[in-house]
Scaffold this active site. Structure first.
Site, PDB file in Angstrom:
ATOM      1  N   ASN A  81      -4.178 -13.187  -7.880  1.00 46.30           N
ATOM      2  CA  ASN A  81      -3.260 -14.179  -7.298  1.00 46.30           C
ATOM      3  C   ASN A  81      -2.990 -15.376  -8.206  1.00 46.30           C
ATOM      4  O   ASN A  81      -1.941 -16.008  -8.099  1.00 46.30           O
ATOM      5  CB  ASN A  81      -3.746 -14.634  -5.915  1.00 46.30           C
ATOM      6  CG  ASN A  81      -5.148 -15.183  -5.929  1.00 46.30           C
ATOM      7  OD1 ASN A  81      -5.974 -14.817  -6.758  1.00 46.30           O
ATOM      8  ND2 ASN A  81      -5.448 -16.056  -4.990  1.00 46.30           N
ATOM      9  N   HIS A 131     -10.158  -7.916 -15.028  1.00 49.84           N
ATOM     10  CA  HIS A 131      -9.120  -8.515 -14.195  1.00 49.84           C
ATOM     11  C   HIS A 131      -8.546  -7.461 -13.252  1.00 49.84           C
ATOM     12  O   HIS A 131      -8.746  -6.260 -13.433  1.00 49.84           O
ATOM     13  CB  HIS A 131      -8.007  -9.093 -15.072  1.00 49.84           C
ATOM     14  CG  HIS A 131      -7.496 -10.407 -14.587  1.00 49.84           C
ATOM     15  ND1 HIS A 131      -7.458 -10.759 -13.259  1.00 49.84           N
ATOM     16  CD2 HIS A 131      -6.977 -11.485 -15.258  1.00 49.84           C
ATOM     17  CE1 HIS A 131      -6.962 -11.970 -13.126  1.00 49.84           C
ATOM     18  NE2 HIS A 131      -6.666 -12.441 -14.319  1.00 49.84           N
ATOM     19  N   GLY A 191     -13.075 -12.786  -4.884  1.00 51.99           N
ATOM     20  CA  GLY A 191     -12.525 -11.656  -4.157  1.00 51.99           C
ATOM     21  C   GLY A 191     -12.840 -11.739  -2.683  1.00 51.99           C
ATOM     22  O   GLY A 191     -13.133 -12.816  -2.149  1.00 51.99           O
ATOM     23  N   CYS A 226      -6.749 -18.307  -1.730  1.00 53.26           N
ATOM     24  CA  CYS A 226      -7.973 -18.341  -0.932  1.00 53.26           C
ATOM     25  C   CYS A 226      -8.089 -19.649  -0.153  1.00 53.26           C
ATOM     26  O   CYS A 226      -8.581 -19.666   0.977  1.00 53.26           O
ATOM     27  CB  CYS A 226      -9.195 -18.130  -1.819  1.00 53.26           C
ATOM     28  SG  CYS A 226      -9.311 -19.251  -3.222  1.00 53.26           S
ATOM     29  N   GLU A 232     -16.914 -16.542  -5.177  1.00 53.36           N
ATOM     30  CA  GLU A 232     -15.866 -17.319  -4.501  1.00 53.36           C
ATOM     31  C   GLU A 232     -15.049 -16.312  -3.723  1.00 53.36           C
ATOM     32  O   GLU A 232     -14.285 -15.532  -4.287  1.00 53.36           O
ATOM     33  CB  GLU A 232     -15.025 -18.085  -5.525  1.00 53.36           C
ATOM     34  CG  GLU A 232     -14.166 -19.183  -4.913  1.00 53.36           C
ATOM     35  CD  GLU A 232     -12.844 -18.662  -4.389  1.00 53.36           C
ATOM     36  OE1 GLU A 232     -12.742 -18.450  -3.150  1.00 53.36           O
ATOM     37  OE2 GLU A 232     -11.925 -18.457  -5.191  1.00 53.36           O
TER      38      GLU A 232
END
Length: 464
Positions: free
Chosen positions: A138, A162, A213, A269, A235
């Protein structure tokens, strides 16, 4: 026999559904060789002075400026963010490089302490080794930059796996690093499948693993790394609540909330996701918020007039729509949006769901796209209860004209890692970033991330 992989994949432009580039996976043998090469580069890099490392980190920021337009265009092509926001992402990356090269490096300087026996103690933040990062799509450059830069400054080597759909951005970043003077192999992009990734986690030369993720992915990686006694920083996802209290500036709350829900196509997120509004101002907020979300037009992310780009992949749009439909089937109502447009590209309209209750995905889960959950609270206390009624704990926000009250609520009652007051923001190089509960653990930014993967070494000199 060494396992090989002939499988490959293609990156797809989510706005056009056309192929951008095809890539082949690395063989397991090549991937393990890349780890060894990264460690060899690390063995030299760890002995470089802080001044030297800072100079290279600063140069990376300067190199990002030179190729800003090309990087921004590629990010937009690969994951669909508005090209203006791609430029903003790169500016954030440049800021991280500048902060790390100056304020961040101070966290790595030796500290001298006097010991009780009159001796002297030296505390060194020594490099730990090769750090493996598994990152999402993102924010193609930022997600990689935020862990890579601090670890390079700390003297570590860095591996990056990635997301497949932003492989081009990963490889472009590698070129930026090396053009800025970073030694070859010190930052290495691994184009690998999940089975090979597990081998990387287990590799004896890999000393830490960081993941951004989903909570499910975090559980898996934490177990794999824990079994191999590797430290992790995670995270993970969230469904951040933004509270609109009785004394809120409703116009400000509406404007900020629309932006906070639709920025980066809603695929963030720390996006504002659940909007908890007290009864006193609920109808006023609802009317203006639904109107504001309805005016967010989706279109070509390269077009300056578009306010919303496509969802990054078809499967992600399908998941988002299924969550909306399940919420509606369980009692939620669509106040705007909620229908997949009949057009090319993986677009999804800005959507507001009302009558959101526990048991619905719109209340319990993370909706990764431009879908807002509108929830009515009886009063300020009830709003705070609803905000904390979540397995997640990444971010959130409070709208109130009484800043002192909002600060006290944030400090004493809001159970998340980050809280915005009368504002919305993504990340700041000088402030810690991270969450609690199912949103993960560990911190990045603000000088905190730079010491997550170091050996805090005690050297003691006795006075006898």
């Amino acid at each position: 026999m060494t396992k090989t992989s002939n499988k490959g994949f293609s990156t797809i432009n989510p706005a056009t559904e056309k192929e951008i580039q095809h890539y082949d996976y690395m063989t397991e043998e090549d991937a393990l060789k890349a780890v060894n090469n990264c460690d060899k580069a690390y063995q030299d890099w760890r002995l470089k002075s802080l001044d030297h490392r800072a100079e290279i980190v600063k140069s990376i920021g300067e190199e990002l400026k030179k190729v800003k337009d090309d990087n921004a265009k590629l990010m937009t092509q690969e994951m669909g963010k508005l090209v203006k926001q791609s430029h903003e992402e790169i500016e954030l990356c440049i800021g991280i490089c500048e902060y790390t090269a100056t304020e961040g490096r101070k966290k790595l300087e030796d500290e001298v302490r006097t010991m009780e026996n009159g001796g002297k103690g030296i505390i060194q933040q020594a490099p730990l080794g090769v750090i493996y990062g598994i990152q999402p799509w993102n924010f193609p450059l930022y997600q990689a930059i935020r862990y890579a830069i601090v670890n390079l400054m700390a003297g570590n080597g860095v591996l990056l796996k990635h997301a497949k759909n932003v492989t081009g951005s990963a490889l472009m970043l590698k070129k930026v690093f090396e053009d800025a003077g970073l030694p070859k192999n010190l930052f290495t992009v691994l184009i690998i499948d999940h089975d090979t990734s597990d081998k990387i986690i287990e590799h004896k030369l890999v000393r830490g693993v960081t993941l951004t993720g989903s909570s499910k992915a975090g559980e898996y990686i934490a177990q794999k790394a824990g079994k191999a006694l590797k430290k992790t920083v995670l995270e993970l996802g969230s469904n951040d609540a933004y509270l609109v209290l009785e004394d809120a500036d409703v116009d400000l709350a509406v404007k900020t909330s629309v932006f906070g829900r639709t920025y980066n196509n809603g695929e963030t997120c720390v996006a504002a996701k659940r909007f908890v509004v007290v009864d006193k101002v609920y109808d006023q907020f609802k009317e203006a918020f639904v109107k504001g979300m309805s005016q967010i037009n989706h279109g070509d992310p390269m077009d300056k007039d578009s306010k919303l780009g496509p969802v990054a992949r078809k499967d992600l749009r399908d998941k988002l729509h299924n969550q909306v439909e399940e919420s509606v089937n369980k009692g939620a109502e669509v106040l705007c949006g909620g229908t997949i447009p009949d057009t090319k590209g993986y677009y999804y309209p800005s959507t507001v769901l009302g009558n959101v209750k526990p048991g619905q995905p719109a209340y319990d889960d993370e909706l990764f796209g431009p879908v807002a959950s509108l929830i009515k609270a009886k009063d300020d206390q009830d709003a705070m209860r609803i905000a904390n009624d979540s397995r997640f704990g990444l971010g959130g926000g409070i709208f109130s004209k009484d800043e002192d009250k909002a600060i006290q609520l944030a400090k004493n009652h809001f159970h998340t890692g980050m809280i915005n007051i009368n504002s919305y923001g993504l990340a700041h190089p000088n402030m810690p970033f991270g969450g609690i509960k199912d949103s993960g653990y560990g911190r990045e930014h603000g000088g905190f991330g730079i010491t997550e993967f170091v050996n805090t070494k005690a050297i003691m000199l006795n006075n006898s």
